[in-house]
Write an enzyme that holds these catalytic residues in place. Structure first.
Site, PDB file in Angstrom:
ATOM      1  N   ARG A  58      -0.129 -13.937  -4.312  1.00  0.00           N
ATOM      2  CA  ARG A  58      -1.099 -13.594  -5.345  1.00  0.00           C
ATOM      3  C   ARG A  58      -0.533 -12.673  -6.419  1.00  0.00           C
ATOM      4  O   ARG A  58      -0.793 -12.873  -7.598  1.00  0.00           O
ATOM      5  CB  ARG A  58      -2.376 -13.021  -4.726  1.00  0.00           C
ATOM      6  CG  ARG A  58      -2.309 -11.566  -4.323  1.00  0.00           C
ATOM      7  CD  ARG A  58      -3.470 -11.184  -3.481  1.00  0.00           C
ATOM      8  NE  ARG A  58      -3.508 -12.015  -2.300  1.00  0.00           N
ATOM      9  CZ  ARG A  58      -4.608 -12.553  -1.800  1.00  0.00           C
ATOM     10  NH1 ARG A  58      -5.761 -12.340  -2.350  1.00  0.00           N
ATOM     11  NH2 ARG A  58      -4.550 -13.279  -0.716  1.00  0.00           N
ATOM     12  N   THR A  59       0.234 -11.668  -6.019  1.00  0.00           N
ATOM     13  CA  THR A  59       0.701 -10.709  -7.025  1.00  0.00           C
ATOM     14  C   THR A  59       1.677 -11.365  -7.991  1.00  0.00           C
ATOM     15  O   THR A  59       1.593 -11.163  -9.205  1.00  0.00           O
ATOM     16  CB  THR A  59       1.347  -9.479  -6.340  1.00  0.00           C
ATOM     17  OG1 THR A  59       0.412  -8.958  -5.400  1.00  0.00           O
ATOM     18  CG2 THR A  59       1.710  -8.407  -7.342  1.00  0.00           C
ATOM     19  N   LYS A  86      23.996 -12.197  -0.214  1.00  0.00           N
ATOM     20  CA  LYS A  86      25.462 -12.248  -0.210  1.00  0.00           C
ATOM     21  C   LYS A  86      26.060 -10.851  -0.244  1.00  0.00           C
ATOM     22  O   LYS A  86      27.249 -10.683  -0.434  1.00  0.00           O
ATOM     23  CB  LYS A  86      25.948 -13.071  -1.405  1.00  0.00           C
ATOM     24  CG  LYS A  86      25.460 -14.499  -1.411  1.00  0.00           C
ATOM     25  CD  LYS A  86      25.935 -15.235  -2.656  1.00  0.00           C
ATOM     26  CE  LYS A  86      25.240 -16.585  -2.788  1.00  0.00           C
ATOM     27  NZ  LYS A  86      25.266 -17.083  -4.156  1.00  0.00           N
ATOM     28  N   ARG A 108       9.014  -6.144  -6.923  1.00  0.00           N
ATOM     29  CA  ARG A 108       8.471  -5.805  -5.603  1.00  0.00           C
ATOM     30  C   ARG A 108       9.657  -5.653  -4.666  1.00  0.00           C
ATOM     31  O   ARG A 108      10.580  -6.476  -4.677  1.00  0.00           O
ATOM     32  CB  ARG A 108       7.538  -6.890  -5.094  1.00  0.00           C
ATOM     33  CG  ARG A 108       7.193  -6.677  -3.621  1.00  0.00           C
ATOM     34  CD  ARG A 108       6.092  -7.560  -3.152  1.00  0.00           C
ATOM     35  NE  ARG A 108       4.814  -7.121  -3.702  1.00  0.00           N
ATOM     36  CZ  ARG A 108       3.639  -7.563  -3.271  1.00  0.00           C
ATOM     37  NH1 ARG A 108       3.581  -8.453  -2.305  1.00  0.00           N
ATOM     38  NH2 ARG A 108       2.520  -7.132  -3.801  1.00  0.00           N
ATOM     39  N   HIS A 136       1.483   0.773  -5.126  1.00  0.00           N
ATOM     40  CA  HIS A 136       1.180  -0.566  -5.635  1.00  0.00           C
ATOM     41  C   HIS A 136       0.186  -0.327  -6.780  1.00  0.00           C
ATOM     42  O   HIS A 136      -1.012  -0.589  -6.644  1.00  0.00           O
ATOM     43  CB  HIS A 136       0.565  -1.398  -4.507  1.00  0.00           C
ATOM     44  CG  HIS A 136       0.474  -2.870  -4.794  1.00  0.00           C
ATOM     45  ND1 HIS A 136       0.751  -3.422  -6.027  1.00  0.00           N
ATOM     46  CD2 HIS A 136       0.119  -3.909  -3.986  1.00  0.00           C
ATOM     47  CE1 HIS A 136       0.574  -4.736  -5.957  1.00  0.00           C
ATOM     48  NE2 HIS A 136       0.193  -5.046  -4.732  1.00  0.00           N
TER      49      HIS A 136
HETATM   50  N1  ASP Z   1      -0.978  -7.511  -1.034  1.00  0.00           N
HETATM   51  C1  ASP Z   1      -0.995  -6.089  -0.741  1.00  0.00           C
HETATM   52  C2  ASP Z   1       0.408  -5.501  -0.776  1.00  0.00           C
HETATM   53  O1  ASP Z   1       1.307  -6.130  -1.261  1.00  0.00           O
HETATM   54  C3  ASP Z   1      -1.701  -5.783   0.504  1.00  0.00           C
HETATM   55  C4  ASP Z   1      -1.140  -6.394   1.763  1.00  0.00           C
HETATM   56  O2  ASP Z   1      -0.081  -7.022   1.730  1.00  0.00           O
HETATM   57  O3  ASP Z   1      -1.769  -6.191   2.785  1.00  0.00           O
HETATM   58  O4  ASP Z   1       0.602  -4.375  -0.348  1.00  0.00           O
END
Ligand code: ASP
Length: 316
Positions: A58-59, A86, A108, A136
């Site tokens: 989703r992100t 690598k 991320r 986050h």
């Molecule tokens: N999507 C959120 C995160 O990346 C929450 C989760 O993964 O539980 O932290």
């Protein structure tokens, strides 16, 4: 307009006015998204690179849609399958990427602090899409926008954050944001999943859902983050659901108009009852996803504006 940041690395460094600026702009973007009105292409000609060193659906999709709606050229790099495997260090990856001159870098990473380290090595604006159990920021901002639209305000609310606080960057960013805006925050979970010292964060801590949910305006559930657990933190998932899983019976302790939130992905039947999660009269989980796009559009637009306005030496 007040937003002076070069990067969006966390909520902890933001002033409440900066938070309001992002939310106000995101609110307008959300209305336009809903109406299907085209957006001004304020990111046209800019390159946005999404670098996800940890899985995300989703992100990553949300950042990609947000960038494209504002006209950016968006590129997704699957870092899981890339040169880090690598043996390349994070710094080398950052320098290589920097030489390609992106304008916006969305990162991320499974390690807390890795995104800040990367931001120090590149000349573009960096957005933290989640680093370890640290922060986050866009999740907390989208949660805040959802709450503000549902409740009509973002202050003097009682907000319960429940479950696996210890492993959650979502909880940390939300505690910063909701605290800065003047809300009453309660953490509810088994003592093994509440970080030591949490009581000094200006929050109230409970290990009983009925007690902690009393009078809450907002109930925010967290995923049990099994991938970050290196031992047994709960006796069993069944036991956990019985004591801490949100169902209609436990929710009845909160205010009658309390809203239910979850950042996703959800473990149905572990931290939340599936029927409740789908109940559109109580659950705002889909609105959270919707607000995510708007908040990311606003954050990238503001960072791009600051970058364009700054003298070139700031970015050299
Ligand atoms: N999507 C959120 C995160 O990346 C929450 C989760 O993964 O539980 O932290």
């Amino acid at each position: 307009m007040t937003f002076r940041q070069k990067h969006l690395l966390g909520i902890s460094g933001l002033h409440p006015d900066e938070i309001r600026t992002i939310l106000d702009l995101a609110d307008a973007h959300a209305d336009r998204n809903r109406a299907g009105t085209p957006h001004e292409q304020v990111l046209a000609g800019l390159t946005q690179v999404n670098m996800f060193f940890e899985n995300s659906t989703r992100t990553q999709a949300s950042f990609e849609i947000a960038g494209k709606r504002l006209g950016a050229n968006v590129m997704n790099m699957a870092m899981q399958a890339s040169s880090i495997k690598k043996g390349e260090t994070l710094i080398d990856t950052a320098l290589t990427l920097n030489a390609m001159r992106p304008d916006l870098l969305v990162v991320r990473h499974p390690h807390s602090g890795a995104v800040r380290l990367l931001a120090e090595k590149v000349n573009c604006a960096v957005l933290n899409a989640g680093d370890g159990r640290h922060e986050h920021p866009t999740q907390a901002l989208l949660d805040a926008l959802t709450i503000r639209r549902e409740k009509g305000r973002l202050h003097r609310l009682t907000i319960a954050i429940c479950g696996d606080i210890a492993h959650s960057r979502v909880a940390r960013s939300n505690i910063h944001l909701l605290g800065k805006m003047g809300n009453r925050i309660r953490l509810i979970g088994p003592p093994t999943l509440i970080p030591p010292g949490a009581a000094e964060w200006g929050v109230e801590v409970f290990d009983d859902m009925a007690e902690g949910l009393k009078g809450a305006d907002v109930v925010m559930m967290l995923r049990l983050q099994k991938e970050r657990m290196d031992g047994a933190f709960i006796p069993s998932e069944r036991e956990y659901y019985h004591r801490f899983g949100l169902d209609a019976e436990k929710l009845a302790h909160a205010k009658p108009d309390a809203i239910v939130m979850h950042p996703g992905p959800m473990n149905r039947g572990v931290e939340i009852d599936g029927t409740l999660a789908d109940d559109i009269n109580r659950s705002v989980i889909q609105e959270q996803v919707e607000m995510g796009v708007a908040v990311r559009m606003a954050a990238m637009e503001l960072l791009a504006r600051n970058r364009a306005d700054a003298p070139p030496e700031v970015w050299a």
